[in-house]
Every structure is written in structure tokens, then in C-alpha cells.
Design an enzyme around this catalytic site. Structure first.
Site, PDB file in Angstrom:
ATOM      1  N   HIS A  36      38.263  39.816  42.312  1.00 51.20           N
ATOM      2  CA  HIS A  36      38.005  39.456  40.973  1.00 51.20           C
ATOM      3  C   HIS A  36      39.471  39.104  40.169  1.00 51.20           C
ATOM      4  CE1 HIS A  36      33.956  40.427  41.795  1.00 51.20           C
ATOM      5  NE2 HIS A  36      34.309  41.498  41.887  1.00 51.20           N
ATOM      6  N   HIS A  54      29.717  38.527  42.202  1.00 47.82           N
ATOM      7  CA  HIS A  54      29.597  38.754  43.512  1.00 47.82           C
ATOM      8  C   HIS A  54      28.840  37.899  44.264  1.00 47.82           C
ATOM      9  CE1 HIS A  54      30.490  42.597  41.529  1.00 47.82           C
ATOM     10  NE2 HIS A  54      31.368  42.835  42.257  1.00 47.82           N
TER      11      HIS A  54
END
Length: 329
Positions: free
Chosen positions: A56, A215
Site C-alpha cells: 500500500h 486488498h
């Protein structure tokens, strides 16, 4: 799978080593257990520690530095860090005023940070980030997921901590900011976790996933590709229905890329969003556009709104110096 990679098992260590070397003026890397810490600590300041699965970036490692985090605990790609990482990081950066954990609402992150807090002999508190309005529950979370609102909380609470505020006030401020912040995302493509070697989910060339998680978790629905204005309106309508901002409110608007969306398209989305918010009587007085909470090479974006007041504006504008966010003196 085509990625710049040597060996899958070494991906995280090589990534973190490169980051720490590139930003050696700001951070130092520890590998046993794995965490990064701020190079220069401020004695007597509440320490801010965050973390989560890698993939991320720049979240969370890119926000270590003056005005934001003191340490970050990166797990493997899309995998929670472990309690021993969190405990070691907290002990490394505590300078006597306690440690505030800033945790995105994912089951693994939440459980492991709770364990670290329970096992620690330090004064700790936790701010739970759950800004995603797309779903109330999923198999990845208990309640709403944490998205790019995490960056806003880290920036604002990081600024408050620099003023010498105590642990109780830092937590209360973080909780208030989180309550006044909401996000929702959309994906055009999936991404590939290096360990898996295949796309996380399948999506057609003419489809979008509305409300996707960072995700690759499913969103509210799958639909045909729409115009940027139509996508913007759907996401902002959901966000504003959740926040219920009063007409005339000042807001911070974050247009966040998920990894593979060109900056030109993110600015186009910002333009769409500002026009939509203007029609709703909301004033965009602060803004941020770019890749801040990504999902590897996923093409897509998220919108985040934070309702502002004088205190939040002051702490948003205050100086910050990290690898991924820096302004002021």
C-alpha cells in the site's frame, strides 16, 4: 506475472532496504523484528506507531518523520505485521509520553495491535480507522475497512503530538477526525500479489468494481464502465450520505490513486469531484491528489472527505517532513 523482482521470499526485505537507504535522513530499518523508526525522536512527545500489510506504499513507511509517524510496522504483502514487530517498534520510539497506535480496521491488524498493547509495559492507546463507507462488514474486517482516511488521521494527530499534547488528547483528536472522515473507492483492474503470481480477482475490460477494498476485496457491486462524472457522483453521494456534512461546510478532499492510475486521470477526478461538491454547497478548502494508499498495481482511485474546522485546518497546514508528504518550514 511481470514484476521487478529477484526472489519472492526476499521481496519485502529488499523493498524496505531500498526505502531506508533512499530516505536514510528520515528513517532507520530494523529487521529482527521488522520495523522502521524515525531517525530523530522528540523527547517527551507522544509516539505515533502504525502499520499493516505491505503493498500500500507509501502507506505506512512513507509517512515516518516530523509531523506524522515515529514508527511503522510493515507485514508481508497484504498481510498483517506481528505483535512482536509492534511491541519492538513501540519500545524503540517511546520517549516517556506513551504510544498511540493508529490501526486500520482489518481483523489481523486489529488483533495483533491489541495483543501488542496488552503485552506492552508502556502507556498505549489506539485510534481505529474505519473510513470506508462501501460495506459495513466483510470477511476481511469487523465493521468498516480503513482506507486513505488513515493518512489524514496520521497527519492531523502527528501535528498535534508535535505540540506536546498528551496521549489522551491525541487519541481523542484521532477518534474525532476518524468520525468526520469517509472514503470509497473504485477499481478498473485487479492486482497481483507477488507470492500468488496471479490476479487477485477477475474483472472485464469494460467493467468496474464499485466500493473495492485495498486488498481487492469485493465492493458494493460490479458494473459496466461509466463516465468519470457518473463514478464520482456515485462515490461522493455514498460518502456524503454517511458524513451528513452541513451545507457550507469546509472539507478536505483527497483523490487517492490505487497504484496504476495516471496522475492526469486523478486530477480529472478531482475536477469532477469539486464540481459535484460545489453543487452540494460544500467548500473544498484543502486538497490532496496522488498515490498515498495504494493496492500494488491496481488501476483505480478512492475519494476521501474530511469535514474541517479551525483546529483540523491548523494541523493539516502545519509543517510535515516525510518521504511521501512534506510542506512548510
Amino acid at each position: 506475472m511481470k514484476k521487478f523482482i529477484n526472489h519472492v521470499d526476499d521481496f519485502l526485505v529488499e523493498t524496505l532496504s531500498g526505502f531506508a537507504s533512499a530516505h536514510s535522513d528520515l528513517t532507520a530499518l530494523n529487521l529482527q523484528p521488522t520495523y522502521l523508526e524515525r531517525k530523530v525522536l522528540t523527547p517527551g512527545k507522544v509516539a505515533l506507531v502504525s502499520g499493516g500489510g505491505s503493498g500500500h506504499e507509501p502507506l505506512h513507511i512513507g509517512f515516518i518523520g516530523r509531523g506524522m509517524l515515529d514508527a511503522a510496522c510493515p507485514g508481508e504483502v497484504f498481510t498483517s505485521p506481528t505483535p512482536d514487530q509492534m511491541m519492538a517498534a513501540a519500545q524503540a520510539v517511546d520517549t516517556g509520553a506513551g504510544v498511540l497506535f493508529i490501526v486500520k480496521n482489518y481483523s489481523g491488524d486489529l488483533i495483533n495491535f491489541e495483543m501488542a498493547s496488552d503485552m506492552s509495559n508502556l502507556a498505549t492507546a489506539t485510534v481505529l480507522i474505519n473510513d470506508d463507507v462501501a460495506v459495513e462488514n466483510s470477511r476481511y474486517t469487523t465493521g468498516r475497512r480503513g482506507l486513505a482516511g488513515t493518512v489524514i488521521v496520521q497527519k492531523l494527530v502527528g501535528s498535534l503530538a508535535e505540540t506536546g499534547a498528551d496521549l489522551e488528547h491525541c487519541k481523542a483528536f484521532g477518534d474525532r477526525v476518524n468520525k468526520n472522515t469517509a472514503s470509497m473507492g473504485v477499481a478498473l483492474t485487479s492486482c497481483i500479489v507477488p507470492e500468488a503470481g496471479t490476479t487477485t480477482f477477475e474483472i472485464g475490460d469494460d467493467e468496474v468494481e464499485i466500493g473495492v477494498g485495498i486488498h481487492g476485496e469485493p465492493g458494493r457491486r460490479r458494473d459496466k464502465l461509466m463516465s468519470a462524472d457518473a463514478i464520482t457522483a456515485e462515490l461522493l453521494e455514498a460518502i456524503c450520505n454517511d458524513l451528513q456534512p452541513a451545507q457550507g461546510s469546509e472539507v478536505l478532499l483527497v483523490v487517492n490513486g490505487l497504484g496504476a492510475t495516471p496522475l492526469s486521470e486523478l486530477y480529472l477526478l478531482f475536477n469532477c469531484a469539486q464540481k459535484w461538491l460545489d453543487k452540494k454547497g460544500l467548500s473544498v478548502s484543502r486538497s490532496l491528489v496522488g498515490n498515498y494508499t495504494t493496492a500494488l498495481e491496481m488501476a483505480g482511485a478512492s475519494f476521501t472527505l474530511c469535514i474541517l474546522d479551525e483546529m483540523t485546518k491548523e494541523h493539516w497546514d502545519s509543517p510535515v517532513h516525510t518521504a511521501a508528504l512534506r510542506w512548510g518550514a
